[in-house]
Enzyme design. Sequence first.
Site, PDB file in Angstrom:
ATOM      1  N   ASP A 169     -16.452  16.564  10.309  1.00 31.75           N
ATOM      2  CA  ASP A 169     -18.088  16.230  10.446  1.00 31.75           C
ATOM      3  C   ASP A 169     -18.057  17.901  11.820  1.00 31.75           C
ATOM      4  O   ASP A 169     -19.098  17.659  12.482  1.00 31.75           O
ATOM      5  CB  ASP A 169     -18.433  14.600  11.647  1.00 31.75           C
ATOM      6  CG  ASP A 169     -17.568  15.057  12.880  1.00 31.75           C
ATOM      7  OD1 ASP A 169     -16.429  15.605  13.190  1.00 31.75           O
ATOM      8  OD2 ASP A 169     -18.187  13.891  13.312  1.00 31.75           O
ATOM      9  N   GLU A 170     -17.265  18.693  11.870  1.00 33.30           N
ATOM     10  CA  GLU A 170     -17.534  19.789  12.644  1.00 33.30           C
ATOM     11  C   GLU A 170     -16.661  20.675  11.544  1.00 33.30           C
ATOM     12  O   GLU A 170     -15.595  20.856  10.950  1.00 33.30           O
ATOM     13  CB  GLU A 170     -16.753  19.729  14.230  1.00 33.30           C
ATOM     14  CG  GLU A 170     -16.633  18.812  14.894  1.00 33.30           C
ATOM     15  CD  GLU A 170     -16.282  18.118  16.156  1.00 33.30           C
ATOM     16  OE1 GLU A 170     -16.381  19.229  16.945  1.00 33.30           O
ATOM     17  OE2 GLU A 170     -15.796  17.126  16.843  1.00 33.30           O
ATOM     18  N   ASP A 177     -21.976  20.026  14.921  1.00 32.08           N
ATOM     19  CA  ASP A 177     -21.424  18.882  14.925  1.00 32.08           C
ATOM     20  C   ASP A 177     -22.401  18.427  14.518  1.00 32.08           C
ATOM     21  O   ASP A 177     -23.419  18.326  15.338  1.00 32.08           O
ATOM     22  CB  ASP A 177     -21.340  18.517  16.193  1.00 32.08           C
ATOM     23  CG  ASP A 177     -20.315  17.447  17.362  1.00 32.08           C
ATOM     24  OD1 ASP A 177     -19.998  16.899  16.214  1.00 32.08           O
ATOM     25  OD2 ASP A 177     -19.876  17.120  17.671  1.00 32.08           O
TER      26      ASP A 177
END
Length: 436
Positions: free
Chosen positions: A105-106, A9
């Site tokens: 973003d993960e 993350d």
Amino acid sequence: MERIIIHSDLNNFYASVERRFNPSLVGKPVAVCGNKEERHGIVLAKSEEAKKFGVKTGETIWQAKRKCPDLVTVPPHFDEYVKISREVRAIYARYTDLIESYGIDECWLDVTHSTLLFPEYDGDKYIEENGEKHFSEGFLRHLGDTIRNAVKKEAEVTVSCGVSFNKVYAKLGSDLKKPDGTSVISKAHYKQVIYGLPVEELLYVGNATKEKLRAMGLTTIGKLAAADDDKMYKAFGKVGQTLLKNARGEDDDPVRHMDEKREIKSIGNSCTYADDLTDLRRVKRFLYVLSESVAARLRESERGLADTVHLWVRDSNLNDFTFQKKVRHTALCGEIAEHAYSLFEKNFRPPFKVRSLGVTVSGFDSGSSQLTFDEACGNYKKREAVERCVDEIRKKHGYDKLQRGIVAEEPNEMHDDVKSTHLIKPAKIDYPDDEK
């Protein structure tokens, strides 16, 4: 074989990218914000310094600056975020090709069969407890730290990693040590690490599910794991079984290959408003604006018709609420909007203050549904043909050249083409209460 799943993350991703390209922002409270003049003047992301002042994603700029007078606001640069996201995933690809995105973003990474691609580990890779052999926490932490340090050195942004034996626990782990940390939830000791955590920390437990679980006395992940199967099924249907499985560490969902395309299961749009919505007519108008986008995107997707309409509402205190209802199969804006509005009317009464709205459809038939005689007599096909014509006219001449009367009541909304701007705001995923 025991799996090794890493959930990565990227920390405060938008703000971190802005700092990478503008070092003068380092150490300052920073918020990436939308354009206030275009009604999107909200906080999209914030730095750790801003977070310490209580700045929250989704609140207006003036609210954020009231909490943090020295807050530095910058506009978003989405092209750069996509560029850095791809750069980071190229780093992941050096260690595995099982990389499944969970937003920009993960990612989940399955490194079970690729641990030899990591630097050599000096300690013991395995431990034995109660006659069972498991990966050691030191070895698992080494894998997470390798990923984390490579991203920090090469992409100049930080990432938090959760390392575990399934996707649900790995995701939970990445939230435990932020920013720039590695958390391990091992097969040998997962109960000690997570069973005491609040139940809402578990993936897919949103606000509505949390409240229902808490009403049942299931306030922690451990209490949920120990819950009676029959009671959970009666309360949540099949979703109850999934919640138990996730809490008990029995999630076996695989991490998809990086080239595998995920099947579209839902289509939706949401928008946050600079001024709170306080009357039903405005809510209805904005639901029509959103439903125009959803219906058009559904027709473009060639997924057929949808049989479920979902409504997401965020109030002025940034509390999220989700509702859904089964409907006859449809791809019509009017029907989607009216169903969404009926959900709103059922669950909210004035006075209310609505910050954000979202409309989503799911339950696609892939073109297999047959209209009943009553539906055919109701001119469904004619209405769908008209909406397709509207799609074509808007493509050729512009979105505002044809508009519904309810939207035209507020001239500014005639130019609000949500579909083109694709203003999707993330909301915590929640299981519907009535899914069986």
